[in-house]
Design a protein around this motif. Structure first.
Motif, PDB file in Angstrom:
ATOM      1  N   PRO A  68       0.836  -1.209   0.000  1.00 36.26           N
ATOM      2  CA  PRO A  68       0.000   0.000   0.000  1.00 36.26           C
ATOM      3  C   PRO A  68       0.866   1.253   0.000  1.00 36.26           C
ATOM      4  N   PRO A  69       0.339   2.351  -0.522  1.00 38.01           N
ATOM      5  CA  PRO A  69       1.090   3.612  -0.502  1.00 38.01           C
ATOM      6  C   PRO A  69       1.372   4.053   0.928  1.00 38.01           C
ATOM      7  N   ARG A  70       2.421   4.835   1.077  1.00 35.98           N
ATOM      8  CA  ARG A  70       2.774   5.427   2.368  1.00 35.98           C
ATOM      9  C   ARG A  70       2.685   6.940   2.222  1.00 35.98           C
ATOM     10  N   SER A  71       2.294   7.602   3.310  1.00 37.93           N
ATOM     11  CA  SER A  71       2.108   9.054   3.280  1.00 37.93           C
ATOM     12  C   SER A  71       2.711   9.692   4.517  1.00 37.93           C
ATOM     13  N   ALA A  72       3.012  10.972   4.389  1.00 38.91           N
ATOM     14  CA  ALA A  72       3.500  11.765   5.520  1.00 38.91           C
ATOM     15  C   ALA A  72       3.140  13.219   5.265  1.00 38.91           C
ATOM     16  N   SER A  73       3.009  13.965   6.343  1.00 41.82           N
ATOM     17  CA  SER A  73       2.792  15.409   6.274  1.00 41.82           C
ATOM     18  C   SER A  73       4.031  16.097   6.817  1.00 41.82           C
ATOM     19  N   PHE A  74       4.314  17.286   6.309  1.00 46.02           N
ATOM     20  CA  PHE A  74       5.502  18.000   6.745  1.00 46.02           C
ATOM     21  C   PHE A  74       5.393  19.470   6.372  1.00 46.02           C
ATOM     22  N   SER A  75       6.260  20.254   6.965  1.00 45.26           N
ATOM     23  CA  SER A  75       6.478  21.656   6.602  1.00 45.26           C
ATOM     24  C   SER A  75       7.970  21.822   6.402  1.00 45.26           C
ATOM     25  N   PRO A  76       8.388  22.619   5.426  1.00 44.24           N
ATOM     26  CA  PRO A  76       9.825  22.843   5.242  1.00 44.24           C
ATOM     27  C   PRO A  76      10.419  23.513   6.482  1.00 44.24           C
ATOM     28  N   PRO A  77      11.643  23.139   6.849  1.00 41.98           N
ATOM     29  CA  PRO A  77      12.272  23.762   8.016  1.00 41.98           C
ATOM     30  C   PRO A  77      12.733  25.183   7.703  1.00 41.98           C
ATOM     31  N   ALA A  78      12.933  25.983   8.739  1.00 44.42           N
ATOM     32  CA  ALA A  78      13.442  27.347   8.561  1.00 44.42           C
ATOM     33  C   ALA A  78      14.863  27.323   8.018  1.00 44.42           C
ATOM     34  N   SER A  79      15.625  26.294   8.389  1.00 42.63           N
ATOM     35  CA  SER A  79      16.975  26.113   7.852  1.00 42.63           C
ATOM     36  C   SER A  79      17.300  24.632   7.890  1.00 42.63           C
ATOM     37  N   GLY A  80      18.307  24.251   7.134  1.00 44.00           N
ATOM     38  CA  GLY A  80      18.712  22.853   7.102  1.00 44.00           C
ATOM     39  C   GLY A  80      17.821  22.011   6.205  1.00 44.00           C
ATOM     40  N   GLN A  81      17.874  20.715   6.439  1.00 44.17           N
ATOM     41  CA  GLN A  81      17.119  19.770   5.622  1.00 44.17           C
ATOM     42  C   GLN A  81      16.330  18.820   6.513  1.00 44.17           C
ATOM     43  N   LYS A  82      15.064  18.640   6.174  1.00 42.15           N
ATOM     44  CA  LYS A  82      14.197  17.714   6.899  1.00 42.15           C
ATOM     45  C   LYS A  82      14.104  16.419   6.100  1.00 42.15           C
ATOM     46  N   ARG A  83      14.340  15.294   6.792  1.00 48.65           N
ATOM     47  CA  ARG A  83      14.165  13.973   6.185  1.00 48.65           C
ATOM     48  C   ARG A  83      12.741  13.504   6.430  1.00 48.65           C
ATOM     49  N   VAL A  84      12.075  13.089   5.376  1.00 46.64           N
ATOM     50  CA  VAL A  84      10.735  12.507   5.463  1.00 46.64           C
ATOM     51  C   VAL A  84      10.893  11.070   4.967  1.00 46.64           C
ATOM     52  N   VAL A  85      10.851  10.107   5.890  1.00 47.54           N
ATOM     53  CA  VAL A  85      11.108   8.713   5.549  1.00 47.54           C
ATOM     54  C   VAL A  85       9.778   7.977   5.401  1.00 47.54           C
ATOM     55  N   LEU A  86       9.580   7.393   4.228  1.00 48.19           N
ATOM     56  CA  LEU A  86       8.404   6.565   3.963  1.00 48.19           C
ATOM     57  C   LEU A  86       8.867   5.113   3.973  1.00 48.19           C
ATOM     58  N   GLU A  87       8.381   4.356   4.954  1.00 47.14           N
ATOM     59  CA  GLU A  87       8.858   2.997   5.191  1.00 47.14           C
ATOM     60  C   GLU A  87       7.879   1.966   4.644  1.00 47.14           C
ATOM     61  N   PHE A  88       8.421   1.045   3.855  1.00 45.23           N
ATOM     62  CA  PHE A  88       7.648  -0.044   3.280  1.00 45.23           C
ATOM     63  C   PHE A  88       8.127  -1.346   3.926  1.00 45.23           C
ATOM     64  N   LYS A  89       7.333  -1.863   4.842  1.00 45.45           N
ATOM     65  CA  LYS A  89       7.739  -3.049   5.620  1.00 45.45           C
ATOM     66  C   LYS A  89       7.743  -4.300   4.745  1.00 45.45           C
ATOM     67  N   GLY A  90       8.737  -5.126   5.014  1.00 44.12           N
ATOM     68  CA  GLY A  90       8.808  -6.436   4.376  1.00 44.12           C
ATOM     69  C   GLY A  90       9.294  -6.432   2.932  1.00 44.12           C
ATOM     70  N   VAL A  91       9.817  -5.334   2.457  1.00 46.39           N
ATOM     71  CA  VAL A  91      10.345  -5.275   1.083  1.00 46.39           C
ATOM     72  C   VAL A  91      11.864  -5.358   1.153  1.00 46.39           C
ATOM     73  N   ASN A  92      12.424  -6.290   0.411  1.00 47.67           N
ATOM     74  CA  ASN A  92      13.881  -6.408   0.360  1.00 47.67           C
ATOM     75  C   ASN A  92      14.442  -5.418  -0.643  1.00 47.67           C
ATOM     76  N   PRO A  93      15.604  -4.834  -0.346  1.00 49.73           N
ATOM     77  CA  PRO A  93      16.216  -3.912  -1.309  1.00 49.73           C
ATOM     78  C   PRO A  93      16.644  -4.666  -2.559  1.00 49.73           C
ATOM     79  N   ASN A  94      16.664  -3.957  -3.679  1.00 47.95           N
ATOM     80  CA  ASN A  94      17.080  -4.517  -4.964  1.00 47.95           C
ATOM     81  C   ASN A  94      16.250  -5.718  -5.378  1.00 47.95           C
ATOM     82  N   GLU A  95      15.022  -5.760  -4.962  1.00 46.72           N
ATOM     83  CA  GLU A  95      14.133  -6.872  -5.311  1.00 46.72           C
ATOM     84  C   GLU A  95      13.445  -6.634  -6.612  1.00 46.72           C
TER      85      GLU A  95
END
Length: 147
Positions: free
Chosen positions: A120-147
């Motif tokens: 299923p799709p993953r979603s997140a809400s966020f606002s840009p930070p005043a400075s720097g970089q914000k990481r928004v991680v969307l996690e997909f459980k049970g998926v192997n990398p390079n599959e």
């Protein structure tokens, strides 16, 4: 020309126009090349050590990452960015990161893995930070990398 041919042609033209205007159609982003869509500069990256250490990418206030539950990057996602419920862009990214330069505000991002339609799709809400970089991680459980 017969009326049935005219009607069929008009129906085809209308369905083609609707498909072209549909927000479901995604722009496929090139890797490591910033693109501006609807006034939003975005880049698809995150594959390979060079991309992950590239100093250009730190200038983007939002970094959306796709990973599994073992914190391993996953590549290839369809991404939709919205503000106040209005779709701003719909893109396909072959990488594990999508970076955004955005004005202030509240946004939501939804991603689905291109090669894992069972997830299923993953979603997140966020606002840009005043400075720097914000990481928004969307996690997909049970998926192997390079599959």
């Amino acid at each position: 020309m017969k009326l049935s041919h005219l009607l069929a042609g008009a129906a085809l033209a209308a369905s083609l126009a609707a498909a072209l205007a549909s927000p479901a159609m995604a722009d496929r982003l090139p890797m490591d090349r910033p693109i501006t869509i609807n006034g939003i500069t975005t880049v698809c990256t995150g594959i390979g050590e060079d991309a992950q250490t590239d100093p250009r990418w730190k200038a983007y206030p939002i970094r959306v990452e796709f990973s599994n539950d073992a914190a391993q990057y996953l590549a290839g996602a369809h991404v939709v960015l919205k503000k106040a419920g209005t779709e701003l862009l719909s893109i396909d990214c072959s990488g594990a990161w999508v970076l955004f330069q955005l004005p202030d505000g509240k946004y939501s991002v939804t991603a689905s893995l291109i090669d894992h339609k069972d997830q299923p799709p993953r979603s997140a809400s966020f606002s840009p930070p005043a400075s720097g970089q914000k990481r928004v991680v969307l996690e997909f459980k049970g998926v192997n990398p390079n599959e």
